[in-house]
Write a protein that holds these residues in place. Structure first.
Motif, PDB file in Angstrom:
ATOM      1  N   ILE A 565     -39.800 -48.455  52.127  1.00 11.56           N
ATOM      2  CA  ILE A 565     -41.167 -48.577  51.551  1.00 11.56           C
ATOM      3  C   ILE A 565     -41.057 -47.226  50.450  1.00 11.56           C
ATOM      4  O   ILE A 565     -41.242 -46.344  50.861  1.00 11.56           O
ATOM      5  CB  ILE A 565     -42.354 -48.519  52.382  1.00 11.56           C
ATOM      6  CG1 ILE A 565     -42.171 -49.447  53.145  1.00 11.56           C
ATOM      7  CG2 ILE A 565     -43.698 -48.603  51.789  1.00 11.56           C
ATOM      8  CD1 ILE A 565     -43.102 -49.543  54.519  1.00 11.56           C
ATOM      9  N   SER A 566     -41.395 -47.749  48.986  1.00 12.82           N
ATOM     10  CA  SER A 566     -41.338 -46.711  48.053  1.00 12.82           C
ATOM     11  C   SER A 566     -42.790 -46.129  47.400  1.00 12.82           C
ATOM     12  O   SER A 566     -43.157 -44.970  47.396  1.00 12.82           O
ATOM     13  CB  SER A 566     -40.645 -47.115  46.840  1.00 12.82           C
ATOM     14  OG  SER A 566     -41.223 -48.503  46.323  1.00 12.82           O
ATOM     15  N   TYR A 581     -47.948 -52.682  50.505  1.00 11.93           N
ATOM     16  CA  TYR A 581     -46.902 -51.557  50.619  1.00 11.93           C
ATOM     17  C   TYR A 581     -45.683 -52.110  49.715  1.00 11.93           C
ATOM     18  O   TYR A 581     -45.379 -53.375  49.648  1.00 11.93           O
ATOM     19  CB  TYR A 581     -46.437 -51.624  51.934  1.00 11.93           C
ATOM     20  CG  TYR A 581     -47.180 -51.187  52.957  1.00 11.93           C
ATOM     21  CD1 TYR A 581     -47.625 -49.623  53.310  1.00 11.93           C
ATOM     22  CD2 TYR A 581     -48.177 -51.824  53.777  1.00 11.93           C
ATOM     23  CE1 TYR A 581     -48.510 -49.055  54.341  1.00 11.93           C
ATOM     24  CE2 TYR A 581     -49.012 -51.369  54.687  1.00 11.93           C
ATOM     25  CZ  TYR A 581     -49.086 -49.819  54.876  1.00 11.93           C
ATOM     26  OH  TYR A 581     -50.177 -49.486  55.601  1.00 11.93           O
ATOM     27  N   ALA A 582     -45.386 -51.341  48.874  1.00 11.18           N
ATOM     28  CA  ALA A 582     -44.029 -51.769  47.911  1.00 11.18           C
ATOM     29  C   ALA A 582     -42.957 -51.276  48.398  1.00 11.18           C
ATOM     30  O   ALA A 582     -42.710 -50.440  48.768  1.00 11.18           O
ATOM     31  CB  ALA A 582     -44.442 -50.785  46.488  1.00 11.18           C
ATOM     32  N   ARG A 642     -48.727 -44.720  58.422  1.00 11.91           N
ATOM     33  CA  ARG A 642     -48.126 -45.964  58.782  1.00 11.91           C
ATOM     34  C   ARG A 642     -47.123 -46.511  57.942  1.00 11.91           C
ATOM     35  O   ARG A 642     -46.218 -47.048  58.136  1.00 11.91           O
ATOM     36  CB  ARG A 642     -49.344 -47.041  58.307  1.00 11.91           C
ATOM     37  CG  ARG A 642     -48.978 -48.514  58.564  1.00 11.91           C
ATOM     38  CD  ARG A 642     -50.035 -49.381  58.399  1.00 11.91           C
ATOM     39  NE  ARG A 642     -50.903 -49.458  59.662  1.00 11.91           N
ATOM     40  CZ  ARG A 642     -51.848 -50.120  59.811  1.00 11.91           C
ATOM     41  NH1 ARG A 642     -52.391 -51.239  58.683  1.00 11.91           N
ATOM     42  NH2 ARG A 642     -52.563 -50.426  61.027  1.00 11.91           N
ATOM     43  N   LYS A 643     -47.035 -45.714  56.514  1.00 13.98           N
ATOM     44  CA  LYS A 643     -45.914 -45.858  55.576  1.00 13.98           C
ATOM     45  C   LYS A 643     -44.634 -45.521  56.491  1.00 13.98           C
ATOM     46  O   LYS A 643     -43.431 -46.250  56.351  1.00 13.98           O
ATOM     47  CB  LYS A 643     -46.031 -45.342  54.205  1.00 13.98           C
ATOM     48  CG  LYS A 643     -44.834 -45.449  53.334  1.00 13.98           C
ATOM     49  CD  LYS A 643     -45.217 -44.773  52.182  1.00 13.98           C
ATOM     50  CE  LYS A 643     -44.038 -44.186  51.334  1.00 13.98           C
ATOM     51  NZ  LYS A 643     -44.378 -43.420  50.025  1.00 13.98           N
ATOM     52  N   TYR A 649     -39.368 -48.634  61.017  1.00 14.87           N
ATOM     53  CA  TYR A 649     -39.057 -50.218  61.558  1.00 14.87           C
ATOM     54  C   TYR A 649     -38.013 -50.798  60.595  1.00 14.87           C
ATOM     55  O   TYR A 649     -37.146 -51.569  61.422  1.00 14.87           O
ATOM     56  CB  TYR A 649     -40.541 -50.590  61.597  1.00 14.87           C
ATOM     57  CG  TYR A 649     -40.401 -52.248  62.056  1.00 14.87           C
ATOM     58  CD1 TYR A 649     -40.522 -52.504  63.448  1.00 14.87           C
ATOM     59  CD2 TYR A 649     -40.540 -53.397  61.059  1.00 14.87           C
ATOM     60  CE1 TYR A 649     -40.696 -53.906  63.980  1.00 14.87           C
ATOM     61  CE2 TYR A 649     -40.376 -54.627  61.434  1.00 14.87           C
ATOM     62  CZ  TYR A 649     -40.536 -54.939  62.712  1.00 14.87           C
ATOM     63  OH  TYR A 649     -40.508 -56.192  63.274  1.00 14.87           O
ATOM     64  N   LEU A 650     -38.334 -50.806  59.399  1.00 17.08           N
ATOM     65  CA  LEU A 650     -37.263 -51.381  58.571  1.00 17.08           C
ATOM     66  C   LEU A 650     -36.035 -50.919  58.633  1.00 17.08           C
ATOM     67  O   LEU A 650     -35.006 -51.506  58.707  1.00 17.08           O
ATOM     68  CB  LEU A 650     -37.609 -51.250  57.066  1.00 17.08           C
ATOM     69  CG  LEU A 650     -38.815 -52.281  56.584  1.00 17.08           C
ATOM     70  CD1 LEU A 650     -39.063 -51.675  55.150  1.00 17.08           C
ATOM     71  CD2 LEU A 650     -38.373 -53.668  56.665  1.00 17.08           C
ATOM     72  N   GLN A 651     -35.847 -49.300  58.715  1.00 17.27           N
ATOM     73  CA  GLN A 651     -34.283 -49.149  59.113  1.00 17.27           C
ATOM     74  C   GLN A 651     -33.675 -49.464  60.310  1.00 17.27           C
ATOM     75  O   GLN A 651     -32.591 -49.794  60.402  1.00 17.27           O
ATOM     76  CB  GLN A 651     -34.564 -47.381  58.832  1.00 17.27           C
ATOM     77  CG  GLN A 651     -34.974 -47.004  57.599  1.00 17.27           C
ATOM     78  CD  GLN A 651     -34.562 -47.644  56.300  1.00 17.27           C
ATOM     79  OE1 GLN A 651     -33.333 -47.848  56.286  1.00 17.27           O
ATOM     80  NE2 GLN A 651     -35.373 -48.067  55.636  1.00 17.27           N
TER      81      GLN A 651
END
Length: 950
Positions: A565-566, A581-582, A642-643, A649-651
Motif C-alpha cells: 500500500i503506497s 488505499y492505493a 490501518r495502512k 497482512y498483504l506481505q
C-alpha cells in the motif's frame, strides 16, 4: 344608275343641311341632339319603374300559383344568422379535482390553439365553432373521468400489465431462438427479427397480430383514427357525434396531434435508452461492467462509436502540454484509451469475419479450470443445479437426492428436539408424539432410498443398511441416525469416477463456472504486438488473465508477485465518506516485468478475507485482518495505523511459503489485486439468504417453524401436523424427483404468460409478479423445477420478512396512490410540459447522430449490468443474470416491437376502462387485415384439411 342614285342622295342631303343652317343657325344642331337624348332617357326611366312594379306583382302571382313551397329550414337559418350570437358557457370542471382540471384545461387550450385556430381564423372570426369543439372535448373528458373512477385498476396494474409484458418478452425470446436455429447470416438481422417476432405473436395470440399497425405508418394512422372515432362514439352525446365536421376535427386532433406523437416517442429506442440512464443516474459505471459490454457486444455500430470517441479523446490528450504529476495521470488515461481501442478492433474483426467464439466451449477445451470443491457445490444453489443435471445423466441422482434429504431430516430433527425440550421445561409433555413424528420421517427416508422396494435405490454397503434398519426398529431416531451412510454416499460421489471427477471434465462444469462468474474470456489475451497498455494503466495480460492461467501459476520463483500500500486517502461519493488505499503491484516472470496500481476500500479487504478463509480454513488461524472501527475511522493517525496493518497482512498473504501451501489461493489473490472494480463475494445479505436457498432445508424448516408457532389450544392442528410430518420424507423425495425431472416449461401451443401460474401463488400479488418476471427475464422455466421452487421459497421468505402479511394491502394502497388525483395531475403536467414547454408547441426533436445513439446504448447496458445486485447473481447465476438483462435491453432496441408493446398496453387499458363495450372483438376486427394473420389461417387450414378428409 347606282352612281347617279348615290350622287342624288348626297346632293339632296347637302341641300337640306344648308337650308337648316341658314334657317335656324349653326347651334341648332346641338339643341336637336340634346332633345333626342332627353327623350330616350326619360322613356327608359319610365319603362324601368313601371316594369319593376308590374314584374313583382306578376312573380307574386306566379309563386302562389305555379312554384312549390320553399323549405322551412332556410328562413330559420337566415333568421338565426341575423340574430346576435349567444355566448356559450363553458364549465371548466372536468374531473371534480381542481389540481387535475387546471392542467387539463391548458392542454385543451393549447391543442385548439396549435391545431385549429391557426388556420380557422383565416376563414372566419366567429368563435362559436371553436367553443363547440371545446365543449365536445370537455364532455368527453368528463365521461372518461367518470368511467375511470368506477374502474378497479388493481387487476390491471398487478396482473394484466405484468402478463402482457411477460408475454411480449416471451415472444421476443422465442423469435431469437427461432432465428438462432435458422442460422442464416445473409439476411438483415433486425428485419428478420421483426418478421419472426410477429410470426411468433400470431402463433401465441391465435386471434390477433399487430404487424401492420407497428410496421406501416399508413395503417397505424388508420388504426388510430378508427380507435378515436369509437371512443368519441362512446364518450360524446349522440347529437355531437352525428356532427361529422366536428367529429372529424376532434378525431384528427386526438389521433394525429396527441396519440401518434406520444406513441412514437414512447417507442423510440433512443428515448428509452436515455430514460434508462436517467432512472439509474445515481449508479456510477465501473471498468469491469463497461469492458464486459464491449467484449459481449455483437453490434459493430456500437463498437465503432466507442472506438471513434476513444480515438477523439486520445488525440486531445496527446495534444496537451503537461508536466509534473499531471503527466502520469495523462499517461494512464492514454493507456486506458489505447486498450479500449484495441479491444474494439479485436471485437470488430471477429464479428466481420463471422468467427464468433463461444466462451464456454472455448474454455472447455482450453486447459485446466478453477476447481470448486464438492462440499461447496452441495451448498450453493447455482452450482447444485448443474451437478443435479450431470447426476441425472449418469444415473447417480439417487445418491444426491439421498444426501440432500438427510440434510433436511437432520435440520428438522434437531429443531423438533429443541421444541420438545422447551415444552418439557414448561411442564408440557408431548414426548411420544414428537418421537413418533421423527420415527415416521426416518422410516420415510429409509423406504424411499435404502429399502429393497426403493427405486432408484442407493447402492451402499449392505451391512450399514442392516445396522440402520436394526436401529430404526429398536431405538428412538436421532438427528445423526443417517450420518454414517450419508458420509459413505458423499465419499462415493467424491471418489467415484462416474460422478464428481467426471463432472469436472464435463461442459456442465464449465457452464457452472460461468454462472458463478469464475470463468473469463480467454480470447482477450495479450497479442504480443507491442500494444501492452490497458484500461486504467494496467497491463493487458494482467487484466485479462484467465482463470486457466491463475489456477496454473507455478509455485517456484519463475513468477513473483509483490504488492504494498503506497498511499491512502479519504473519498466522498454521493455523501458517503470512506477511506481508499492505493496498492502498487509488481509482477515479474522470466521474460517481463509489469507494474500497476489498484485501489481498494477496507470493506474490499474484509470481503476478500472472508472469501479466502471460507475456501481455505487453515488460513483463518494464520491471517489476521485489522479490526473495524465505528467512530473516528477517518482520523489520519488511524488511517496510517490501518495502512501499516494492511501492509503486514498483504506481505504475509504473498509470502511464497503461503502460496506453496495453498496453490489454489493464487487466482483469488490475482483477482483481488487486478486493476479493476473489485467484485465482492457474498455480502451480509447474501450470507443470510444462503439459509433459504436450499429447498429441502427450507421446506423442513418451514414445517418445524410452523410447529413451533402453533398455540397449545390447537391440539387438532398439532395432530394434523404430526400426520403430515409422518410422510414428510417420502413426500420430499417425490417432490425432488418430480420437480427435477418435469420441466414446467411445457409450451407446445405457445400459450400466453397469462396462463395460471403454478405453485398456488396467484393469491399473493408480489410473489406472482416477481416469479413471473424472473421466469421470463431469466428463462427459468427452461431449467429444472428445483431451481424455480428454490427461488420461489426465497422470494416468499424475503417478502414475508420485509412486509409480513400486509403486502397485498400495501400493493392495493400503492395502486390507489398511483391513480390518486395528485399523481394523475402530475402525469398530466408532465405531458403538458413535454408537448408544450413554456406554453409553446415543442418542435420536432431532430434525430440524434447515429454514433451518439450507439454510445447511449453502450452506456445504458453498462448501467443496467452495474445496478444488478450481487445477491441476484448468487441466486440464479452470473451468466444467466447477464443474459437476461441484456435480452430485455435488446428487446427495447426495435421501434416496431416497442410500438407493439405500447399498443397492447393501450388495448388492455381500454378493455379495463370499458368492459361492456366489447373492445376485444373490436381490436380483432381492426387487426384483421394483418398479413401474418392471413398466412397463419392458411397454414392452419392446410393442416386441418387432411384430417377433415380422413
Amino acid at each position: 344608275s347606282c352612281l347617279q342614285t348615290s350622287l342624288s342622295i348626297w346632293g339632296w342631303g347637302s341641300l337640306g343641311l344648308v337650308l337648316f343652317l341658314v334657317t335656324f343657325g349653326p347651334f341648332a344642331i346641338f339643341y336637336f341632339a340634346f332633345y333626342i337624348l332627353c327623350f330616350v332617357g326619360g322613356g327608359f326611366v319610365v319603362t324601368l319603374l313601371f316594369g319593376k312594379s308590374n314584374s313583382e306583382k306578376y312573380l307574386e302571382q306566379c309563386e302562389h300559383s305555379f312554384l312549390p313551397c320553399t323549405s322551412v329550414g332556410i328562413p330559420k337559418c337566415i333568421e338565426e344568422m341575423k340574430r346576435e350570437a349567444r355566448p356559450i358557457k363553458i364549465d371548466r370542471r372536468l374531473t371534480g379535482a381542481n389540481i387535475i382540471d387546471e392542467p387539463l384545461q391548458q392542454v385543451i387550450q393549447f391543442s385548439l390553439r396549435d391545431y385549429v385556430q391557426y388556420w380557422y381564423y383565416t376563414l372566419s372570426d366567429d368563435e362559436s365553432f371553436l367553443l363547440e369543439i371545446r365543449q365536445a372535448l370537455q364532455y368527453a373528458l368528463v365521461q372518461f373521468s367518470a368511467r375511470s373512477k368506477e374502474t378497479d385498476w388493481q387487476p390491471y396494474f398487478t396482473t394484466r400489465l405484468v402478463d402482457d409484458f411477460g408475454t411480449h418478452l416471451r415472444v421476443f425470446r422465442k423469435a431469437q431462438q427461432r432465428i438462432a436455429e435458422k442460422g442464416d447470416q445473409k439476411k438483415d438481422q433486425a428485419e428478420e427479427l421483426v418478421d419472426t417476432f410477429f410470426e411468433v405473436e400470431v402463433e401465441m395470440e391465435k386471434e390477433v397480430c399487430r404487424d401492420l399497425v407497428c410496421t406501416s405508418p399508413k395503417d397505424e394512422e388508420g388504426f388510430l383514427r378508427d380507435l378515436c372515432e369509437v371512443l368519441l362514439y362512446i364518450l360524446l352525446p349522440p347529437g355531437d357525434f352525428q356532427n361529422k365536421i366536428m367529429r372529424y376535427f376532434v378525431r384528427e386532433i386526438l389521433s394525429r396531434g396527441i396519440l401518434l406523437p406520444l406513441i412514437n416517442q414512447l417507442s423510440d429506442p433512443d428515448y428509452i435508452n436515455q430514460y434508462v440512464i436517467w432512472m439509474i443516474r445515481d449508479s456510477n459505471c465501473n471498468y469491469e461492467a463497461f469492458m464486459n459490454i464491449i467484449k459481449l457486444s455483437d453490434n459493430i455500430g456500437e463498437l465503432e462509436a466507442v472506438k471513434d470517441k476513444a480515438s477523439e479523446e486520445l488525440q486531445y490528450l496527446r495534444s496537451l502540454d503537461t508536466a509534473g504529476d499531471d503527466i502520469n495521470t495523462i499517461k494512464n488515461q492514454i493507456n486506458s484509451l489505447l486498450y479500449v481501442i484495441k479491444v474494439c478492433d479485436s471485437r470488430i474483426q471477429r464479428l466481420q469475419s463471422g468467427k464468433e467464439i463461444d466462451t464456454v466451449k472455448l474454455a472447455a477445451n482450453f486447459g485446466k479450470l478453477c476447481t470448486v470443491p464438492l462440499d461447496h457445490i452441495l451448498v450453493d444453489n447455482v452450482a447444485l443445479q448443474f451437478f443435479m443435471d450431470y447426476m441425472q445423466q449418469t444415473g447417480g441422482q439417487a445418491h444426491l437426492f439421498f444426501w440432500m434429504t438427510v440434510e433436511g431430516y437432520r435440520v428438522t430433527a434437531q429443531q423438533q428436539l429443541e421444541v420438545l425440550q422447551s415444552r418439557q421445561k414448561d411442564g408440557k409433555h408431548q414426548t411420544n408424539q414428537t418421537k413418533g413424528l421423527l420415527r415416521a420421517a426416518a422410516f420415510g427416508v429409509y423406504e424411499q432410498y435404502l429399502s429393497e422396494k426403493a427405486s432408484p435405490r442407493v447402492n451402499i454397503d449392505d451391512s450399514l443398511v442392516a445396522k440402520l434398519a436394526e436401529t430404526l426398529n429398536h431405538e428412538d431416531p436421532t438427528p445423526e441416525i443417517f450420518d454414517d451412510i450419508q458420509r459413505k454416499v458423499y465419499e462415493l460421489m467424491l471418489r467415484d469416477e462416474r460422478f464428481y471427477p467426471s463432472f469436472k471434465q464435463n461442459v456442465l462444469y464449465v457452464r457452472m463456472l460461468a454462472e458463478l462468474d469464475m470463468l473469463k474470456d480467454p480470447s482477450f489475451r495479450g497479442s504480443g504486438d507491442g500494444e501492452g497498455e490497458s484500461f486504467n494503466g494496467s497491463p493487458t495480460g494482467s487484466i485479462n488473465l484467465s482463470l486457466d492461467d491463475l489456477s496454473n501459476v507455478p509455485s517456484d520463483e519463475t513468477v513473483q508477485l509483490h504488492a504494498y500500500i503506497s498511499d491512502t486517502g479519504v473519498c466522498n461519493d454521493h455523501g458517503k465518506t470512506y477511506a481508499l488505499y492505493a496498492i502498487t503491484v509488481h509482477r515479474r516472470n522470466a521474460n517481463s516485468e509489469e507494474m500497476w496500481k489498484t485501489y481498494r476500500r477496507y470493506s474490499d479487504f474484509h470481503d476478500f478475507h472472508m472469501r479466502i478463509t471460507e475456501q481455505f480454513e487453515n488460513l483463518a488461524n494464520i491471517l489476521k485482518l485489522p479490526g473495524k472501527k465505528t467512530f473516528n475511522n477517518m482520523d489520519r493517525e488511524f488511517l496510517e495505523k490501518r495502512k501499516k496493518d494492511l501492509n503486514a497482512y498483504l506481505q504475509l498473504l504473498l509470502n511464497p511459503e503461503m502460496m506453496k501451501s495453498s496453490p489454489a489461493l493464487a487466482h483469488y489473490v490475482y483477482d483481488f489485486l487486478e486493476n479493476k472494480a473489485y467484485s465482492k463475494g457474498k455480502g451480509d445479505f447474501a450470507r443470510k439468504m444462503d439459509t433459504f436457498v436450499n429447498p429441502l432445508r427450507n421446506s423442513m424448516r418451514n414445517v418445524s417453524n410452523a410447529v413451533k408457532s402453533i398455540p397449545d389450544s390447537l391440539a387438532e392442528g398439532m395432530t394434523k401436523m404430526s400426520d403430515n410430518m409422518g410422510k414428510m420424507s417420502e413426500r420430499l423425495g417425490q417432490d425432488i424427483k418430480q420437480s427435477f425431472f418435469k420441466k414446467t416449461y411445457s409450451d407446445p401451443d405457445h400459450c400466453r404468460v397469462a396462463a395460471p401460474i403454478d405453485d398456488n401463488v396467484d393469491d399473493n400479488i408480489p410473489l406472482r409478479v416477481m416469479l413471473l418476471l424472473m421466469d421470463e427475464v431469466f428463462d427459468l422455466k427452461e431449467r429444472n423445477q428445483w431451481l424455480r421452487r428454490n427461488i420461489k421459497n426465497l422470494l416468499q421468505q424475503l417478502i414475508r420478512a420485509t412486509y409480513g402479511d400486509t403486502i397485498n394491502r400495501k400493493i392495493v394502497d400503492h395502486v390507489d396512490w398511483m391513480t390518486s388525483p395528485e399523481q394523475v395531475a402530475d402525469a398530466v403536467k408532465r405531458f403538458r410540459d413535454a408537448f408544450w414547454p413554456n406554453g409553446i408547441l415543442a418542435e420536432t426533436v431532430p434525430r440524434r447522430d447515429k454514433a451518439i445513439r450507439m454510445r447511449t446504448r453502450v452506456a445504458g447496458k453498462t448501467k443496467l449490468l452495474e445496478v444488478m445486485p450481487d445477491e441476484l447473481k448468487h441466486i440464479i447465476g452470473a451468466e444467466t443474470t447477464r443474459k437476461g438483462i441484456l435480452r430485455v435491453f435488446e428487446m427495447f432496441q426495435h421501434s416496431q416491437l416497442n410500438k407493439r408493446m405500447v399498443y397492447v398496453f393501450l388495448e388492455r387499458f381500454l378493455e379495463t376502462l370499458f368492459p361492456q363495450n366489447k373492445f376485444p372483438e373490436l381490436f380483432n376486427k381492426l387487426h384483421s387485415r394483418s398479413k401474418q394473420m392471413q398466412r397463419y389461417k392458411q397454414r392452419l387450414h392446410s393442416t386441418q384439411a387432411p384430417s377433415l378428409q380422413k
